[in-house]
Each structure stands twice: as structure tokens, then as C-alpha cells.
Design a protein around this motif. Structure first.
Motif, PDB file in Angstrom:
ATOM      1  N   THR A 260       3.814 -36.417  12.255  1.00  0.00           N
ATOM      2  CA  THR A 260       3.304 -35.664  11.103  1.00  0.00           C
ATOM      3  C   THR A 260       3.624 -34.183  11.224  1.00  0.00           C
ATOM      4  O   THR A 260       4.032 -33.529  10.250  1.00  0.00           O
ATOM      5  N   ALA A 261       3.485 -33.660  12.429  1.00  0.00           N
ATOM      6  CA  ALA A 261       3.698 -32.222  12.625  1.00  0.00           C
ATOM      7  C   ALA A 261       5.150 -31.825  12.353  1.00  0.00           C
ATOM      8  O   ALA A 261       5.414 -30.743  11.818  1.00  0.00           O
ATOM      9  N   THR A 262       6.103 -32.690  12.703  1.00  0.00           N
ATOM     10  CA  THR A 262       7.515 -32.378  12.449  1.00  0.00           C
ATOM     11  C   THR A 262       7.807 -32.366  10.957  1.00  0.00           C
ATOM     12  O   THR A 262       8.543 -31.510  10.460  1.00  0.00           O
ATOM     13  N   SER A 263       7.236 -33.303  10.228  1.00  0.00           N
ATOM     14  CA  SER A 263       7.407 -33.326   8.768  1.00  0.00           C
ATOM     15  C   SER A 263       6.848 -32.060   8.138  1.00  0.00           C
ATOM     16  O   SER A 263       7.454 -31.473   7.231  1.00  0.00           O
ATOM     17  N   GLU A 264       5.686 -31.639   8.629  1.00  0.00           N
ATOM     18  CA  GLU A 264       5.078 -30.414   8.104  1.00  0.00           C
ATOM     19  C   GLU A 264       5.912 -29.190   8.459  1.00  0.00           C
ATOM     20  O   GLU A 264       6.015 -28.240   7.665  1.00  0.00           O
ATOM     21  N   LEU A 265       6.535 -29.210   9.645  1.00  0.00           N
ATOM     22  CA  LEU A 265       7.385 -28.089  10.048  1.00  0.00           C
ATOM     23  C   LEU A 265       8.613 -27.983   9.140  1.00  0.00           C
ATOM     24  O   LEU A 265       8.998 -26.880   8.726  1.00  0.00           O
ATOM     25  N   LEU A 266       9.224 -29.100   8.825  1.00  0.00           N
ATOM     26  CA  LEU A 266      10.368 -29.094   7.907  1.00  0.00           C
ATOM     27  C   LEU A 266       9.963 -28.545   6.545  1.00  0.00           C
ATOM     28  O   LEU A 266      10.676 -27.733   5.944  1.00  0.00           O
ATOM     29  N   ALA A 267       8.829 -29.017   6.050  1.00  0.00           N
ATOM     30  CA  ALA A 267       8.354 -28.546   4.745  1.00  0.00           C
ATOM     31  C   ALA A 267       8.091 -27.046   4.772  1.00  0.00           C
ATOM     32  O   ALA A 267       8.398 -26.323   3.808  1.00  0.00           O
ATOM     33  N   SER A 268       7.527 -26.557   5.877  1.00  0.00           N
ATOM     34  CA  SER A 268       7.255 -25.130   6.004  1.00  0.00           C
ATOM     35  C   SER A 268       8.546 -24.311   5.977  1.00  0.00           C
ATOM     36  O   SER A 268       8.616 -23.260   5.334  1.00  0.00           O
ATOM     37  N   LEU A 269       9.581 -24.809   6.669  1.00  0.00           N
ATOM     38  CA  LEU A 269      10.856 -24.097   6.686  1.00  0.00           C
ATOM     39  C   LEU A 269      11.549 -24.131   5.334  1.00  0.00           C
ATOM     40  O   LEU A 269      12.295 -23.208   4.985  1.00  0.00           O
ATOM     41  N   LYS A 270      11.332 -25.184   4.571  1.00  0.00           N
ATOM     42  CA  LYS A 270      11.904 -25.229   3.221  1.00  0.00           C
ATOM     43  C   LYS A 270      11.260 -24.159   2.342  1.00  0.00           C
ATOM     44  O   LYS A 270      11.925 -23.539   1.506  1.00  0.00           O
ATOM     45  N   ARG A 271       9.953 -23.956   2.550  1.00  0.00           N
ATOM     46  CA  ARG A 271       9.261 -22.919   1.771  1.00  0.00           C
ATOM     47  C   ARG A 271       9.627 -21.519   2.247  1.00  0.00           C
ATOM     48  O   ARG A 271       9.817 -20.610   1.442  1.00  0.00           O
ATOM     49  N   GLN A 272       9.751 -21.375   3.563  1.00  0.00           N
ATOM     50  CA  GLN A 272       9.992 -20.034   4.110  1.00  0.00           C
ATOM     51  C   GLN A 272      10.768 -20.136   5.425  1.00  0.00           C
ATOM     52  O   GLN A 272      10.184 -20.405   6.474  1.00  0.00           O
ATOM     53  N   PRO A 273      12.083 -19.910   5.387  1.00  0.00           N
ATOM     54  CA  PRO A 273      12.852 -19.848   6.645  1.00  0.00           C
ATOM     55  C   PRO A 273      12.326 -18.731   7.529  1.00  0.00           C
ATOM     56  O   PRO A 273      11.726 -17.766   7.044  1.00  0.00           O
ATOM     57  N   ARG A 274      12.570 -18.846   8.837  1.00  0.00           N
ATOM     58  CA  ARG A 274      12.069 -17.856   9.787  1.00  0.00           C
ATOM     59  C   ARG A 274      13.198 -16.935  10.248  1.00  0.00           C
ATOM     60  O   ARG A 274      14.283 -17.416  10.601  1.00  0.00           O
ATOM     61  N   ASN A 275      12.952 -15.655  10.244  1.00  0.00           N
ATOM     62  CA  ASN A 275      13.877 -14.696  10.846  1.00  0.00           C
ATOM     63  C   ASN A 275      13.484 -14.546  12.307  1.00  0.00           C
ATOM     64  O   ASN A 275      12.378 -14.085  12.619  1.00  0.00           O
ATOM     65  N   HIS A 318       7.201 -28.833  19.803  1.00  0.00           N
ATOM     66  CA  HIS A 318       5.822 -28.386  20.000  1.00  0.00           C
ATOM     67  C   HIS A 318       5.755 -26.864  20.079  1.00  0.00           C
ATOM     68  O   HIS A 318       4.819 -26.246  19.544  1.00  0.00           O
ATOM     69  N   GLU A 319       6.728 -26.259  20.730  1.00  0.00           N
ATOM     70  CA  GLU A 319       6.747 -24.801  20.858  1.00  0.00           C
ATOM     71  C   GLU A 319       6.833 -24.145  19.480  1.00  0.00           C
ATOM     72  O   GLU A 319       6.189 -23.120  19.219  1.00  0.00           O
ATOM     73  N   ALA A 320       7.620 -24.739  18.584  1.00  0.00           N
ATOM     74  CA  ALA A 320       7.731 -24.195  17.223  1.00  0.00           C
ATOM     75  C   ALA A 320       6.475 -24.480  16.411  1.00  0.00           C
ATOM     76  O   ALA A 320       5.994 -23.620  15.663  1.00  0.00           O
ATOM     77  N   ILE A 321       5.928 -25.680  16.567  1.00  0.00           N
ATOM     78  CA  ILE A 321       4.762 -26.086  15.777  1.00  0.00           C
ATOM     79  C   ILE A 321       3.509 -25.341  16.218  1.00  0.00           C
ATOM     80  O   ILE A 321       2.756 -24.795  15.394  1.00  0.00           O
ATOM     81  N   ALA A 322       3.272 -25.310  17.524  1.00  0.00           N
ATOM     82  CA  ALA A 322       2.012 -24.756  18.033  1.00  0.00           C
ATOM     83  C   ALA A 322       2.056 -23.247  18.204  1.00  0.00           C
ATOM     84  O   ALA A 322       1.032 -22.566  18.005  1.00  0.00           O
ATOM     85  N   ASN A 323       3.211 -22.712  18.560  1.00  0.00           N
ATOM     86  CA  ASN A 323       3.286 -21.288  18.911  1.00  0.00           C
ATOM     87  C   ASN A 323       4.205 -20.486  18.000  1.00  0.00           C
ATOM     88  O   ASN A 323       4.436 -19.297  18.259  1.00  0.00           O
ATOM     89  N   ASP A 324       4.732 -21.120  16.971  1.00  0.00           N
ATOM     90  CA  ASP A 324       5.659 -20.461  16.047  1.00  0.00           C
ATOM     91  C   ASP A 324       6.838 -19.838  16.797  1.00  0.00           C
ATOM     92  O   ASP A 324       7.385 -18.807  16.386  1.00  0.00           O
ATOM     93  N   ASN A 325       7.233 -20.479  17.896  1.00  0.00           N
ATOM     94  CA  ASN A 325       8.352 -20.012  18.720  1.00  0.00           C
ATOM     95  C   ASN A 325       9.564 -20.883  18.439  1.00  0.00           C
ATOM     96  O   ASN A 325       9.663 -22.015  18.927  1.00  0.00           O
ATOM     97  N   PHE A 326      10.501 -20.346  17.661  1.00  0.00           N
ATOM     98  CA  PHE A 326      11.668 -21.111  17.260  1.00  0.00           C
ATOM     99  C   PHE A 326      12.891 -20.820  18.126  1.00  0.00           C
ATOM    100  O   PHE A 326      13.966 -21.375  17.887  1.00  0.00           O
ATOM    101  N   ALA A 327      12.731 -19.938  19.106  1.00  0.00           N
ATOM    102  CA  ALA A 327      13.889 -19.554  19.918  1.00  0.00           C
ATOM    103  C   ALA A 327      14.543 -20.743  20.628  1.00  0.00           C
ATOM    104  O   ALA A 327      15.770 -20.860  20.629  1.00  0.00           O
TER     105      ALA A 327
END
Length: 492
Positions: A260-275, A318-327
Motif C-alpha cells: 500500500t505504501a508504494t502505491s501511495e508513494l507513486l501517487a504522491s510523486l504524480k502529484r508533486q515530483p521531488r527536487n 522505506h527510506e523514501a516513504i518513512a523519511n522522505d529520503n529519495f537519494a
């Protein structure tokens, strides 16, 4: 589409090899000279030459091209004149460049069989159809703006040195037969990986008496037009990986419900890509990028190709989902796509898919509901068709897309979690190969030859030409790499 097998070949290059050429050689009038093949991570001592073949066998005045050939003589002398060859994936990958990274998978075969490697026309040093501007392989897969893909393909087409209609699988098998005749090889022991299985099967169709054994690793049925199933199969593979994480107490306790968390992450990136800013591991420099949902989708797919790379996927998600760390994901996105782009001759890739796949796909083809529900979405087919919109279809034999009927001994290898060539494809091909055996490795991805006891089984098969007699019980003890729960690796 099939290109990801080259990532596996590159990713397995942590096994450096330097095999010395042995005493056994085939009779040949070609002038071989000592050479080294591969790259810094894995090299082999070999003998190299070229062979001139007709550019267009159907036109006497078409000119010629030089095929690049490498030979690694068997370590032990033998009276046999059959030889082993690898048909590379892609399409667009060089067999000569890629073989050293996986030579350890064939080390037992190399004891008694000469290895002959041929860069397929359009790849490696065989008149490569390269497009220097195609430095981002994301466009090979899918894009919101299909005009970008259409324009990129047109620009590639305009700068090619040769007519791409002459760089298809149907002509490649004729080249391979020219090589066999020139070297005095009595029969081939063919190993095809991914797209290379398509070439292997068509060579078997054209020259059935010249094939002694056939190994198809991650098989592509000739009846299948690749494209419509790419997104659903990618989702299937990711579901298997996530289910394995959920079934592992350590992985599930560390990362929870990733589905579920991965699906939500994809949806979030569709709404707002991360710089984001991340460290380029190759240069050590900091880089910035806009990380989009397409970057995540491509990374999910590429890391699904191998159980080794899949082992780090949950922790990065998990690092991207929980900590907003996309590096970590960004580094992988750039590393994987750059490796893919650098390993392929893009023009040859397009020449194949625009002849052998795209013309057999309609805009509404495939399983739209499944594709729309997948993490890649339903844009794959439209993107493929955009790439091929102005690309000329090449030479293709009339029977190319028919199932191959044969009694030649064949071993078919599949990974349960393969995101592009699932076990069902192997079953389909096995149905018309009367002396075949299909082995499926649990939880594995794309390409089986290097793992566990498979190198021993491959050598036994090539030596005996009997797939049915193989004792495959050793495969039951094979396990995939456990999931990393943090930077230190898996749990003890």
C-alpha cells in the motif's frame, strides 16, 4: 524492452576472470590474433578476428559489413568440432563485451568446448547502430510525452551510417551460419539470454542440423509481440518481491506494509515530483534532479530483474516513504538507466523492435485494465509505437513468428519472479520442443545461468545433450539473497 539482461551481465561483473586460452583450436583460414575482451571489472584472454558478410544477402551489390568475432579455446584438447556460443540480450547488446562478466557461469563448459562469440550486426564492433544522444534509457520504456520518444527515434534514424532495415534477427542468423562455416564448427551449442533466445530459436528453425544443444535462458516465444504485457508482468514481479518481504519476519518488521505504501508513494510523486540532491557514486559529486514517478517506476522495474538487486529494494522504498529520503532511489535510477543506455546500440534495438514487435501491436492491445492498475501505468504500448512511428520495418522471414518445432535437445530456464519473461513463456516454447526440459527457479528474476549449481547443470547438459537425465535436486537448495533491513545488510 528486453534490454535489462545487460544490467544483469554488468551487475554480475564483480567476479573478475582471466582465463588463459588453451590448446584446442578449430580449423580456420581466418587470421585470429591475441586480444583481451571485456572491461575493467572482468576481462578474458581471447583470440579476435573479423569476418566479412553481405550487408544484404538478397542484393548482390549491397556491400558488406565486418562481423567482430572472439574465440576462447577450450582448456582441454578434444577431437570434437562443436562449439559453444552466447547470443546476447537487448536487443542491442554486444556478446563479446558482455560474456566476460558472466564467464564464471560457463566455466565448466569452457573446459571442453571452444567458446565463439559474435557481435551481432549492429552491436559491439559489428557496424554498431549507435545513437550518441540516446543517453537516457528511460525513453526506451515509456514517457508521458510520446512526441519526445518519436523525435528521439527520428533523430537517431537520421544519423545512422547504415540502413536499419538490414539489422534484424532474420539476417543475424544468416551471419551466424557464415561464422560457423568459416570456422569449421560442425554444430553449435547455443545459449541465448532474453532477446538472444529469439535469435537462437530462429537459427534453430533455419539450420536445424547445425544445432547440437540449445539453452534458452529467460525465453521469448517467437509468437509473442513484446509490449502489451510489459506493465502487467512488471507488477507481477514486484508483487512477488513484496510478498516475499511480507513473509520474511525481519523484512516485514522493518518495513511494514510496502504494498500500500508504494502505491501511495507513486501517487504522491504524480502529484508533486521531488527536487532532490544526491551523491553520484561514480564521480563523488553532488547532483540535483527532479525525481518523478517515472523515475520510481523504472527503478522498481530494473531492480526487479535480479534477486540480488531486489534485496535492497524494500529498504530504499522505506527510506523514501518513512523519511522522505529519495537519494538512494535517485542514485539507483541514474545508475541503472545510464548502465543500460551505455550498454546498448540504440539504433539496433529500435531496428529489431520496430520490425519484430511494434507492427503486431495495436494501440488498444494487451490488457488495458491490468496495465492501468500496474505501477507503470498504461503508457508502455503507446510509447513503443511512438518510437517506431517513423522507423522503417526491416527484413523479417515469413515464418519468423511461428512456433519452432524441433527434436534438438533443449534446456529452458526461467525465474519465478522474472519481470519480462515469466515461466509461462518457457512453458509455451517447451510445448513444441520435443526433447526439452523446463527448469523454474523459485523467487529468481531474469537470467538463471550464474546461480547456485546451474553452471554444473549447464555443463552436464552440453556434454551429454540430454536434458531429461539431469539431476536437478541441487536447485531445491538454492536460496535468493535475503532482504537488507538496513545499511549493514540482512539479519544474521
Amino acid at each position: 524492452m528486453l534490454a535489462i539482461s545487460c544490467l544483469l551481465l554488468a551487475g554480475l561483473a564483480g567476479h573478475p576472470t582471466a582465463y588463459a586460452a588453451g590448446a584446442k583450436t578449430l580449423d580456420s583460414t581466418l587470421g585470429f590474433s591475441d586480444c583481451s575482451i571485456g572491461n575493467g571489472a572482468a576481462k578474458l584472454v581471447a583470440q579476435c578476428t573479423t569476418l566479412s558478410v553481405p550487408l544484404n544477402p538478397e542484393a548482390a551489390d549491397s556491400g558488406s559489413l565486418a562481423l567482430s568475432i572472439a574465440r576462447i579455446p577450450a582448456r582441454r584438447q578434444s577431437a570434437s568440432t562443436d562449439a559453444f556460443t552466447l547470443l546476447a540480450g537487448g536487443p542491442g547488446q554486444s556478446a563479446i563485451e558482455s560474456f566476460p562478466a558472466v564467464a564464471f557461469a560457463f566455466r565448466h563448459i569452457m573446459q571442453d568446448h571452444d567458446v565463439i562469440l559474435v557481435d551481432q550486426r549492429g552491436t559491439g564492433d559489428s557496424s554498431p547502430l549507435s545513437c550518441p544522444q540516446a543517453d537516457d534509457s528511460l525513453g526506451i520504456e515509456f514517457d508521458d510525452d510520446t512526441q519526445v520518444l518519436e523525435d528521439a527515434a527520428q533523430a537517431c534514424l537520421e544519423q545512422l551510417a547504415h540502413d536499419p532495415r538490414l539489422f534484424t534477427s532474420s539476417l543475424a542468423v544468416r551471419d551466424l551460419e557464415h561464422v560457423r562455416e568459416a570456422l569449421g564448427v560442425s554444430q553449435w551449442n547455443l545459449y541465448g539470454i532474453s532477446y538472444g533466445t529469439r535469435v537462437a530459436l530462429h537459427y534453430l528453425r533455419r539450420y536445424p542440423d547445425k544445432v547440437r544443444t540449445l539453452i534458452l535462458d529467460a525465453v521469448v516465444p517467437p509468437t509473442m509481440a513484446l509490449g502489451p504485457d510489459i506493465a502487467p508482468l512488471a507488477q507481477r514481479s514486484l508483487d512477488i518481491i513484496i510478498q516475499r518481504c511480507e513473509d520474511s519476519s525481519g523484512c516485514f518488521e522493518a518495513f511494514g506494509n510496502l504494498r500500500t505504501a508504494t502505491s501511495e508513494l507513486l501517487a504522491s510523486l504524480k502529484r508533486q515530483p521531488r527536487n532532490i540532491t544526491y551523491e553520484d557514486v561514480a564521480s563523488g559529486k553532488l547532483r540535483t534532479m527532479e525525481f518523478t514517478w517515472q523515475h520510481l517506476a523504472v527503478t522498481l522495474r530494473l531492480l526487479s530483474y535480479s534477486s540480488q538487486t531486489a534485496s535492497i529494494l524494500p529498504s530504499m522504498l522505506h527510506e523514501a516513504i518513512a523519511n522522505d529520503n529519495f537519494a538512494p532511489l535517485a542514485r539507483q535510477a541514474m545508475l541503472q538507466t545510464q548502465t543500460l543506455g551505455n550498454s546498448l546500440a540504440t539504433g539496433m534495438h529500435h531496428a529489431v523492435i520496430c520490425t519484430e514487435d511494434a507492427p503486431f501491436i495495436a494501440n488498444d492491445a494487451g490488457k488495458p485494465d491490468e496495465a492501468a492498475d500496474s505501477y507503470m501505468g498504461n503508457q508502455v504500448v503507446s510509447s513503443l509505437l511512438a518510437t517506431c512511428k517513423h522507423w522503417p520495418a526491416g527484413i523479417m522471414d515469413e515464418d519468423f513468428r511461428q512456433a519452432v518445432q524441433s527434436d534438438v535437445p533443449a534446456l529452458i530456464l526461467s525465474g519465478e519472479a522474472d519481470p519480462i519473461t515469466p515461466p509461462g513463456y518457457g512453458d509455451e516454447v517447451a510445448a513444441s520442443l520435443n526433447q526439452s526440459r523446463h527448469l523454474v527457479n523459485r523467487d529468481q528474476g531474469h537470467m538463471q545461468a550464474p546461480y547456485g549449481c546451474m553452471p554444473v547443470l549447464l555443463a552436464q547438459f552440453v556434454n551429454t545433450a540430454d536434458a531429461q537425465a539431469l539431476d536437478t535436486s541441487c536447485l531445491e537448495r538454492q536460496r535468493v539473497l535475503p532482504f537488507f533491513v538496513d545499511a549493514n545488510g540482512p539479519l544474521p
